[in-house]
Enzyme design. Structure first.
Site, PDB file in Angstrom:
ATOM      1  N   TRP A  23       0.858  -1.197   0.000  1.00 35.23           N
ATOM      2  CA  TRP A  23       0.000   0.000   0.000  1.00 35.23           C
ATOM      3  C   TRP A  23       0.893   1.245   0.000  1.00 35.23           C
ATOM      4  CZ3 TRP A  23       0.419   3.636   3.870  1.00 35.23           C
ATOM      5  CH2 TRP A  23       0.964   3.235   5.101  1.00 35.23           C
ATOM      6  N   GLU A  66       6.738   9.233  14.015  1.00 30.41           N
ATOM      7  CA  GLU A  66       7.022   8.535  12.756  1.00 30.41           C
ATOM      8  C   GLU A  66       7.958   9.365  11.875  1.00 30.41           C
ATOM      9  OE1 GLU A  66       6.177   5.523  11.947  1.00 30.41           O
ATOM     10  OE2 GLU A  66       4.426   4.988  13.151  1.00 30.41           O
ATOM     11  N   GLU A 101       8.472   1.919   6.729  1.00 30.58           N
ATOM     12  CA  GLU A 101       8.140   2.850   7.811  1.00 30.58           C
ATOM     13  C   GLU A 101       7.931   4.278   7.299  1.00 30.58           C
ATOM     14  OE1 GLU A 101       7.610   2.833  11.094  1.00 30.58           O
ATOM     15  OE2 GLU A 101       7.801   0.687  11.415  1.00 30.58           O
ATOM     16  N   HIS A 104       4.521   5.756   6.866  1.00 35.18           N
ATOM     17  CA  HIS A 104       3.659   6.097   8.008  1.00 35.18           C
ATOM     18  C   HIS A 104       3.602   7.602   8.254  1.00 35.18           C
ATOM     19  CE1 HIS A 104       4.603   1.786   9.636  1.00 35.18           C
ATOM     20  NE2 HIS A 104       3.979   1.769   8.482  1.00 35.18           N
ATOM     21  N   GLU A 154       7.975  -1.657  18.419  1.00 36.46           N
ATOM     22  CA  GLU A 154       7.028  -1.920  17.321  1.00 36.46           C
ATOM     23  C   GLU A 154       5.684  -2.371  17.901  1.00 36.46           C
ATOM     24  OE1 GLU A 154       7.589  -0.942  14.402  1.00 36.46           O
ATOM     25  OE2 GLU A 154       9.473  -1.595  13.558  1.00 36.46           O
ATOM     26  N   THR A 157       3.898   0.792  19.164  1.00 34.33           N
ATOM     27  CA  THR A 157       3.286   1.598  18.096  1.00 34.33           C
ATOM     28  C   THR A 157       2.093   0.863  17.491  1.00 34.33           C
ATOM     29  OG1 THR A 157       4.956   0.764  16.561  1.00 34.33           O
ATOM     30  CG2 THR A 157       5.301   2.973  17.432  1.00 34.33           C
ATOM     31  N   ASP A 186       1.281  -2.804   9.677  1.00 35.35           N
ATOM     32  CA  ASP A 186       2.732  -2.797   9.391  1.00 35.35           C
ATOM     33  C   ASP A 186       3.530  -2.978  10.680  1.00 35.35           C
ATOM     34  OD1 ASP A 186       2.463  -2.298   6.695  1.00 35.35           O
ATOM     35  OD2 ASP A 186       3.437  -0.319   6.736  1.00 35.35           O
ATOM     36  N   GLU A 187       3.143  -2.243  11.708  1.00 37.81           N
ATOM     37  CA  GLU A 187       3.884  -2.290  12.973  1.00 37.81           C
ATOM     38  C   GLU A 187       3.851  -3.708  13.555  1.00 37.81           C
ATOM     39  OE1 GLU A 187       5.518   0.255  13.241  1.00 37.81           O
ATOM     40  OE2 GLU A 187       4.379   2.121  13.091  1.00 37.81           O
ATOM     41  N   HIS A 190       6.268  -5.806  11.617  1.00 39.77           N
ATOM     42  CA  HIS A 190       7.645  -5.462  12.009  1.00 39.77           C
ATOM     43  C   HIS A 190       7.976  -6.004  13.403  1.00 39.77           C
ATOM     44  CE1 HIS A 190       7.507  -1.787   9.052  1.00 39.77           C
ATOM     45  NE2 HIS A 190       7.625  -2.952   8.443  1.00 39.77           N
TER      46      HIS A 190
HETATM   47 FE   LIG Z   1       7.464   0.762  13.437  1.00 42.21          FE
HETATM   48 FE   LIG Z   2       5.790   3.325  12.010  1.00 40.68          FE
END
Ligand SMILES: [Fe+2]
Ligand SMILES: [Fe+2]
Length: 315
Positions: A23, A66, A101, A104, A154, A157, A186-187, A190
């Protein structure tokens, strides 16, 4: 680091997404080349007005956190075992992670600019301050300490973006809920990656990483934006106001810190790690007892109820 580097090809495929299928911020924002652009902005602004003050302040603080990504990337590139050479699997990991990242802050920043509720200049000053001031996470260049930190961070977040998404959904702001939700995902991915690095280190050097875990927990995991500052302020003096706002709306609380620790203890199966030194056994006892200790302390902590007037929020 060299041993894990050998499986980096598989790790990159498992934990990062191919760029062209991933994305992108523009997928979640109105397209300025379309006629319907101005109408969409009107809707974004109307819905933004309905968000609670603390929630908006937290969203801006999250965005600034971020946006300080250059601090995190340059820090990680300096960790022992990582170098600038692209043949080094670790540098490919850090660069690939950074590329993901970077979306974000990019996405959140553009949303906030369109929202009509933000004093952008103040937000930009805070961002610049945070980048200029860096952070002090007390990991040194040690990969063990750094990956314990990033596993923790991570997850933190993930929790905060996920909670903001839920609050936005409740307020009927589906676009912003989607934005925060997709970032939270995503976090989570990760976090899985960094947790898996630590799992592997527990197999290779259980005593070493147990001691690093104890050390990081004794120092406490500080948030990467702990030097958050507003214009005219002193370094870091805005962080507690940001953190209090997050606690008031239950986006990220002391309880979450304890829960993350408990999750990691289970994830890394700390209870069952075998073949460690006497010193590492003591370190294990310390980290295992820590959630209970923190729980007792947290019951005495009171979050200030009064809202802080952030310069970031447009009057
Ligand atoms: Fe992150
Ligand atoms: Fe992030």
């Amino acid at each position: 680091m060299q041993t894990i580097d050998k499986s980096m090809g598989d790790l990159l495929v498992k934990y990062l997404k191919p760029i062209e299928e991933n994305w992108q911020p523009s997928d979640l924002l109105p397209a300025s080349e379309e006629d319907i652009f101005f109408e969409e902005i009107k809707e974004i602004q109307a819905l933004a007005q309905e968000m609670s003050y603390d929630l908006f302040a937290v969203l801006i603080g999250d965005t600034i956190t971020e946006e300080a990504l250059p601090t995190y990337e340059s820090w990680l590139m300096d960790v022992e075992g990582i170098d600038q050479d692209n043949k080094n699997g670790w540098s490919r990991w850090i660069r690939g992670w950074t590329a993901e990242e970077n979306r974000h802050g990019d996405l959140l920043n553009k949303y906030l600019y369109l929202s009509g509720r933000v004093n952008m200049r103040e937000m930009e000053i805070s961002t610049q301050h945070l980048l200029a001031d860096g952070f002090d996470i007390q990991t040194g260049r040690d990969p063990y300490r750094n990956f314990i930190y990033t596993s923790f961070q991570e997850l933190a977040t993930n929790i905060s973006h996920r909670r903001v998404a839920t609050l936005c959904k409740k307020a009927g702001n589906t676009r912003l809920a989607k934005i925060c939700g997709i970032i939270a995902a995503d976090e989570a991915r990760h976090a899985n990656a960094y947790e898996s690095f630590v799992t592997r280190i527990f197999e290779l050097d259980p005593s070493g990483i147990m001691l690093a875990f104890e050390d990081m927990m004794k120092k406490r995991i500080v948030m990467p934006a702990h030097f958050l500052t507003e214009s005219g302020g002193e370094t870091g003096d805005l962080f507690s106001h940001f953190s209090n706002a997050a606690q008031r709306i239950k986006v990220y609380t002391t309880q979450d810190y304890i829960n993350i620790l408990s999750h990691l203890l289970k994830e890394w199966d700390i209870e069952k790690i075998e073949g460690i030194s006497d010193k590492a056994e003591k370190a294990r006892d310390y980290v295992m007892a820590l959630p209970g200790r923190l729980q007792r302390i947290s019951e005495r902590i009171k979050v200030p109820e009064k809202q802080y007037q952030f310069k970031w929020i447009a009057s």
